[in-house]
Design an enzyme around this catalytic site. Structure first.
Site, PDB file in Angstrom:
ATOM      1  N   ASP A 181      -6.978 -39.898-114.946  1.00 57.71           N
ATOM      2  CA  ASP A 181      -8.277 -39.247-114.846  1.00 57.71           C
ATOM      3  C   ASP A 181      -8.181 -38.152-113.779  1.00 57.71           C
ATOM      4  O   ASP A 181      -7.181 -38.053-113.067  1.00 57.71           O
ATOM      5  CB  ASP A 181      -9.324 -40.304-114.484  1.00 57.71           C
ATOM      6  CG  ASP A 181     -10.709 -39.725-114.282  1.00 57.71           C
ATOM      7  OD1 ASP A 181     -11.157 -38.968-115.155  1.00 57.71           O
ATOM      8  OD2 ASP A 181     -11.331 -40.029-113.243  1.00 57.71           O
ATOM      9  N   ALA A 226     -11.369 -36.424-111.486  1.00 55.60           N
ATOM     10  CA  ALA A 226     -12.226 -36.635-110.314  1.00 55.60           C
ATOM     11  C   ALA A 226     -12.237 -38.105-109.908  1.00 55.60           C
ATOM     12  O   ALA A 226     -12.471 -38.995-110.718  1.00 55.60           O
ATOM     13  CB  ALA A 226     -13.649 -36.170-110.606  1.00 55.60           C
ATOM     14  N   ALA A 240     -27.010 -41.673-110.639  1.00 53.42           N
ATOM     15  CA  ALA A 240     -26.139 -40.702-111.309  1.00 53.42           C
ATOM     16  C   ALA A 240     -24.728 -41.227-111.474  1.00 53.42           C
ATOM     17  O   ALA A 240     -24.010 -40.807-112.389  1.00 53.42           O
ATOM     18  CB  ALA A 240     -26.127 -39.389-110.526  1.00 53.42           C
ATOM     19  N   MET A 250     -20.747 -42.866-114.985  1.00 48.54           N
ATOM     20  CA  MET A 250     -19.609 -42.002-114.717  1.00 48.54           C
ATOM     21  C   MET A 250     -18.394 -42.385-115.558  1.00 48.54           C
ATOM     22  O   MET A 250     -18.107 -43.553-115.761  1.00 48.54           O
ATOM     23  CB  MET A 250     -19.237 -42.044-113.234  1.00 48.54           C
ATOM     24  CG  MET A 250     -18.335 -40.904-112.803  1.00 48.54           C
ATOM     25  SD  MET A 250     -19.143 -39.280-112.975  1.00 48.54           S
ATOM     26  CE  MET A 250     -20.351 -39.352-111.654  1.00 48.54           C
ATOM     27  N   LYS A 284     -20.058 -35.454-120.343  1.00 46.41           N
ATOM     28  CA  LYS A 284     -21.217 -35.108-119.528  1.00 46.41           C
ATOM     29  C   LYS A 284     -22.543 -35.129-120.301  1.00 46.41           C
ATOM     30  O   LYS A 284     -23.580 -35.524-119.755  1.00 46.41           O
ATOM     31  CB  LYS A 284     -20.998 -33.753-118.851  1.00 46.41           C
ATOM     32  CG  LYS A 284     -19.760 -33.720-117.952  1.00 46.41           C
ATOM     33  CD  LYS A 284     -19.653 -34.963-117.065  1.00 46.41           C
ATOM     34  CE  LYS A 284     -18.390 -34.960-116.236  1.00 46.41           C
ATOM     35  NZ  LYS A 284     -18.107 -36.265-115.600  1.00 46.41           N
ATOM     36  N   HIS A 299     -23.282 -38.677-120.602  1.00 51.70           N
ATOM     37  CA  HIS A 299     -23.641 -39.171-119.273  1.00 51.70           C
ATOM     38  C   HIS A 299     -25.132 -38.931-119.005  1.00 51.70           C
ATOM     39  O   HIS A 299     -25.838 -39.838-118.537  1.00 51.70           O
ATOM     40  CB  HIS A 299     -22.793 -38.443-118.224  1.00 51.70           C
ATOM     41  CG  HIS A 299     -22.984 -38.955-116.828  1.00 51.70           C
ATOM     42  ND1 HIS A 299     -21.940 -39.374-116.044  1.00 51.70           N
ATOM     43  CD2 HIS A 299     -24.101 -39.107-116.057  1.00 51.70           C
ATOM     44  CE1 HIS A 299     -22.396 -39.768-114.863  1.00 51.70           C
ATOM     45  NE2 HIS A 299     -23.714 -39.598-114.853  1.00 51.70           N
ATOM     46  N   ARG A 324     -14.592 -40.754-124.140  1.00 52.06           N
ATOM     47  CA  ARG A 324     -14.684 -42.133-123.684  1.00 52.06           C
ATOM     48  C   ARG A 324     -15.999 -42.793-124.093  1.00 52.06           C
ATOM     49  O   ARG A 324     -17.005 -42.106-124.194  1.00 52.06           O
ATOM     50  CB  ARG A 324     -14.579 -42.172-122.150  1.00 52.06           C
ATOM     51  CG  ARG A 324     -13.283 -41.658-121.601  1.00 52.06           C
ATOM     52  CD  ARG A 324     -13.411 -41.433-120.098  1.00 52.06           C
ATOM     53  NE  ARG A 324     -12.157 -40.872-119.581  1.00 52.06           N
ATOM     54  CZ  ARG A 324     -12.082 -40.174-118.460  1.00 52.06           C
ATOM     55  NH1 ARG A 324     -13.173 -39.930-117.756  1.00 52.06           N
ATOM     56  NH2 ARG A 324     -10.930 -39.703-118.048  1.00 52.06           N
ATOM     57  N   ASP A 368     -10.931 -44.365-112.250  1.00 54.39           N
ATOM     58  CA  ASP A 368     -11.817 -44.972-111.268  1.00 54.39           C
ATOM     59  C   ASP A 368     -13.125 -45.449-111.879  1.00 54.39           C
ATOM     60  O   ASP A 368     -13.990 -45.943-111.154  1.00 54.39           O
ATOM     61  CB  ASP A 368     -12.124 -43.964-110.150  1.00 54.39           C
ATOM     62  CG  ASP A 368     -12.889 -42.750-110.657  1.00 54.39           C
ATOM     63  OD1 ASP A 368     -14.015 -42.511-110.197  1.00 54.39           O
ATOM     64  OD2 ASP A 368     -12.357 -42.033-111.527  1.00 54.39           O
TER      65      ASP A 368
END
Length: 272
Positions: free
Chosen positions: A13, A15, A47, A51, A55, A58, A163, A189
């Protein structure tokens, strides 16, 4: 290294994994986008919940969180619609593109780990919840600081989607020319990133302290007490293990020992 008995590729990944300790670039911009588009407040903690997803997804998932949805309905008298998601996404994109390069610093130990893996003959793939137009800004910024993976798949590159499906991870397999999916390791993460790796048939490694689940800045991490880190580690590990991670370590700096263990298990004939 015998390709039939060892890890062939690590799919990373971005970030919170290799760059942007704490995964702050997307988190802070989601808060700002909701505020600018609808003068509606969401917290950093809210928010962070979805994750790892693409986006647009999200934003939709964030709007459907029970507390967020309740506040939205009280404010607007209706649930958040796809048109609302579109509006927030249109606000989000220029904000994210303007800021993402500022969050391109490598996580401590990332460059050393990647160099070690390459010396072992392991290919470095990558995928992200960021769309391609954001990655086109982040990639050169990260390259200037020493990070250039062998493959990069963005969340909107594939018609199949992103994802928690396996498609971005599997596209890395194709682009890198990997012989066996079960000789790949997905490192992330976030829970959706772990699900991505599992759905692709890969070993999965969750990162407890460098990313979204712990949500610390690098400065907070470096100055934190061992007790505070233990609390953060326990909470993040629970989420990542619940998602199915085969291993959970603090940061990418701890990855080499995991790769060695997976190599031992592959020699024994084990699969993810």
């Amino acid at each position: 290294m015998d390709v039939k008995k060892s890890v062939e590729a690590v799919i990373l990944d971005w970030a919170g994994t290799v760059v942007d300790f704490g995964s702050w670039a997307p988190t802070s911009i989601f808060v700002e986008a909701f505020k600018q588009a609808y003068d509606f407040d969401v917290s950093l903690a809210e928010a962070r919940v979805p994750m790892g997803l693409g986006k647009w997804d999200h934003i939709k998932t964030l709007g459907a969180l029970p507390e967020v949805s309740k506040r939205w309905q009280c404010r607007f008298g209706r649930s958040m619609s796809d048109a609302d998601v579109d509006d927030i996404y249109r606000t989000f994109m220029p904000l994210q593109k303007a800021k993402v390069a500022e969050f391109s610093d490598p996580v401590p130990g990332a460059l050393e780990t990647i160099a070690l893996l390459r010396r072992e003959g392991i290919k470095i793939g990558s995928c992200s919840g960021y769309p391609r137009e954001v990655m086109d800004i982040l990639m050169p910024a990260a390259a200037e600081k020493g990070y250039s993976p062998d493959a990069v798949i963005a969340s909107d590159d594939l018609q199949a989607g992103a994802r928690p499906g396996p498609w971005m991870a599997l596209q890395n397999v194709i682009e890198l020319g990997i012989h066996a999916v079960n000789h790949c390791v997905k490192v992330d993460d976030s829970a959706p990133g772990i699900s991505e790796g599992l759905n692709a048939g890969m070993w999965t490694v969750g990162l407890a302290l460098s990313g979204n689940e712990a949500g610390m800045t690098l400065e907070e991490y470096l100055s934190a007490s061992s007790g505070y880190k233990a609390e953060k580690r326990a909470l993040a590990t629970d989420k990542l293990v619940t998602a199915g991670a085969h291993y959970v370590v603090d940061t990418i700096a701890d990855l080499p020992d995991v790769i060695s263990d997976i190599n031992t298990r592959l020699i024994r004939g084990e699969k993810p």
